[in-house]
Design an enzyme around this catalytic site. Structure first.
Site, PDB file in Angstrom:
ATOM      1  N   ASP A  44     -12.113 -40.258 -13.473  1.00 41.85           N
ATOM      2  CA  ASP A  44     -12.688 -41.605 -13.458  1.00 41.85           C
ATOM      3  C   ASP A  44     -12.746 -42.131 -12.026  1.00 41.85           C
ATOM      4  O   ASP A  44     -13.290 -43.195 -11.760  1.00 41.85           O
ATOM      5  CB  ASP A  44     -11.947 -42.556 -14.410  1.00 41.85           C
ATOM      6  CG  ASP A  44     -10.493 -42.793 -14.016  1.00 41.85           C
ATOM      7  OD1 ASP A  44      -9.999 -42.142 -13.081  1.00 41.85           O
ATOM      8  OD2 ASP A  44      -9.845 -43.647 -14.663  1.00 41.85           O
ATOM      9  N   ASP A  83     -11.714 -37.063 -17.889  1.00 41.24           N
ATOM     10  CA  ASP A  83     -10.741 -38.138 -17.676  1.00 41.24           C
ATOM     11  C   ASP A  83     -11.179 -39.333 -18.514  1.00 41.24           C
ATOM     12  O   ASP A  83     -12.260 -39.896 -18.270  1.00 41.24           O
ATOM     13  CB  ASP A  83     -10.782 -38.500 -16.180  1.00 41.24           C
ATOM     14  CG  ASP A  83      -9.531 -39.180 -15.710  1.00 41.24           C
ATOM     15  OD1 ASP A  83      -8.572 -39.281 -16.486  1.00 41.24           O
ATOM     16  OD2 ASP A  83      -9.522 -39.579 -14.526  1.00 41.24           O
ATOM     17  N   LYS A 112      -7.904 -35.927 -20.084  1.00 35.71           N
ATOM     18  CA  LYS A 112      -6.761 -36.484 -19.352  1.00 35.71           C
ATOM     19  C   LYS A 112      -6.702 -37.973 -19.674  1.00 35.71           C
ATOM     20  O   LYS A 112      -7.750 -38.616 -19.785  1.00 35.71           O
ATOM     21  CB  LYS A 112      -6.908 -36.275 -17.838  1.00 35.71           C
ATOM     22  CG  LYS A 112      -5.732 -36.856 -17.047  1.00 35.71           C
ATOM     23  CD  LYS A 112      -5.767 -36.434 -15.590  1.00 35.71           C
ATOM     24  CE  LYS A 112      -6.563 -37.341 -14.697  1.00 35.71           C
ATOM     25  NZ  LYS A 112      -6.190 -38.779 -14.720  1.00 35.71           N
ATOM     26  N   GLU A 114      -4.057 -41.633 -18.851  1.00 33.35           N
ATOM     27  CA  GLU A 114      -2.956 -42.166 -18.045  1.00 33.35           C
ATOM     28  C   GLU A 114      -1.891 -42.800 -18.929  1.00 33.35           C
ATOM     29  O   GLU A 114      -2.219 -43.447 -19.923  1.00 33.35           O
ATOM     30  CB  GLU A 114      -3.492 -43.213 -17.058  1.00 33.35           C
ATOM     31  CG  GLU A 114      -4.469 -42.628 -16.058  1.00 33.35           C
ATOM     32  CD  GLU A 114      -4.982 -43.649 -15.048  1.00 33.35           C
ATOM     33  OE1 GLU A 114      -4.482 -44.792 -15.011  1.00 33.35           O
ATOM     34  OE2 GLU A 114      -5.899 -43.288 -14.288  1.00 33.35           O
ATOM     35  N   GLU A 181       1.028 -38.649  -9.749  1.00 35.27           N
ATOM     36  CA  GLU A 181       0.251 -39.247  -8.649  1.00 35.27           C
ATOM     37  C   GLU A 181       1.103 -40.208  -7.833  1.00 35.27           C
ATOM     38  O   GLU A 181       1.774 -41.102  -8.382  1.00 35.27           O
ATOM     39  CB  GLU A 181      -0.986 -39.980  -9.202  1.00 35.27           C
ATOM     40  CG  GLU A 181      -1.811 -40.621  -8.073  1.00 35.27           C
ATOM     41  CD  GLU A 181      -3.243 -40.960  -8.422  1.00 35.27           C
ATOM     42  OE1 GLU A 181      -3.670 -40.732  -9.555  1.00 35.27           O
ATOM     43  OE2 GLU A 181      -3.939 -41.457  -7.512  1.00 35.27           O
TER      44      GLU A 181
HETATM   45  O1  KIV Z   1      -9.798 -39.666 -11.473  1.00 38.51           O
HETATM   46  C1  KIV Z   1      -9.234 -38.853 -10.740  1.00 38.51           C
HETATM   47  O2  KIV Z   1      -9.817 -38.284  -9.812  1.00 38.51           O
HETATM   48  C2  KIV Z   1      -7.833 -38.578 -10.985  1.00 38.51           C
HETATM   49  C3  KIV Z   1      -7.120 -37.749  -9.981  1.00 38.51           C
HETATM   50  C4  KIV Z   1      -6.674 -38.631  -8.880  1.00 38.51           C
HETATM   51  C5  KIV Z   1      -6.004 -36.997 -10.579  1.00 38.51           C
HETATM   52  O3  KIV Z   1      -7.275 -39.040 -11.932  1.00 38.51           O
END
Ligand code: KIV
Length: 257
Positions: A44, A83, A112, A114, A181
């Site tokens: 994202d 993401d 992915k 968070e 992160e």
């Molecule tokens: O969105 C992204 O690029 C990420 C990375 C920083 C892991 O979540």
């Protein structure tokens, strides 16, 4: 070369360190894939790198789905991870599962999201439904408004314990790997040693099992980058120079000859 998958990524822990990166379109995904990048994240971060926003928060699921489909069409060997953008999984677990299904149907091999302990029930539901989850703890950029900026996390022992508990919780819930992160490297090392699943660090030091870099940072397309970034090329200058040469040559009647 075989396509990377959950089993091969997990098996790499302790054997091979994985240099992973983001990509958001078929052109760069193909180049990363041909170079042997094992995991391509349709991050994202596209909100900031591609769409010109100040944060990742405005990214819409439709934008992620379109970018994921483009990346998946180009990536032959890399594992493609979509993401999930802000709002696509904070809206109740039924809708979150439906949105994750859309990411897989767009071509992602995994998603992915968070969060740590707070997203464990969802991680469990997704993995039970056959959707591999790469978790993300430490500094979670979708919480930027809560932090008051993109701030390093886990700096006190109490805060570090919280990151450790989050990482253990997502592992127990079934995540196949976890992003760490912007946390101190000693903390990332401790988590990497504690977990059985691979850790993928970004701004978390050298000890993680794998690393992320945002494509625009590693290629030097972004001229201002976080201090932990290494730029492996400086493309901004070359690209600007090429555009300028083209404009000059058309203006001066040099091109077309
Ligand atoms: O969105 C992204 O690029 C990420 C990375 C920083 C892991 O979540």
């Amino acid at each position: 070369m075989k396509k990377w998958n959950v089993a091969t990524v997990k098996a790499a822990k302790g054997k091979e360190k994985l240099g992973c990166c983001t990509a958001y379109d078929a052109c760069f995904a193909r180049l990363a894939d041909e170079a042997g990048v094992p995991i391509i994240l349709v991050g994202d971060s596209m909100g900031m790198t591609m769409l010109g926003y100040e944060t990742t928060l405005p990214v819409k699921l439709e934008e992620t789905l379109s970018a994921t489909a483009a990346v998946a069409r180009a990536a032959k060997n890399a594992m493609v991870v979509a993401d999930m953008p802000f709002g696509s999984y904070q809206c109740g677990d039924d809708l979150a599962v439906a949105n994750a299904v859309k990411c897989i149907q767009a071509g992602a091999d995994a998603i992915k999201l968070e969060g740590g302990a707070s997203v464990c029930a969802l991680v469990k539901r997704l993995t039970t439904a056959g959707i591999p989850v790469l978790a993300h703890v430490g500094m979670t950029p979708q919480s930027v408004n809560e932090y008051g900026g993109f701030k390093r996390q886990g700096k006190t022992r109490e805060a570090a314990e919280k990151v450790i508990e989050d990482a253990k919780a997502v592992e127990a819930a079934g995540a196949f790997a976890v992003t760490l992160e912007c946390i101190p490297s000693e903390l990332a090392a401790e988590i990497t040693a504690t977990l059985k699943i691979p850790t993928v660090g970004i701004g978390a030091g050298p000890v993680c099992d794998a690393q992320w870099l945002v494509m625009h940072d590693l290629l030097g397309l972004n001229e201002r980058v976080p201090s932990f970034v290494k730029q492996y090329a400086h493309l901004a200058g070359s690209v600007r120079g090429a555009f300028k040469a083209y404009v000059d040559e058309v203006r001066d009647g040099v091109f077309p000859a």
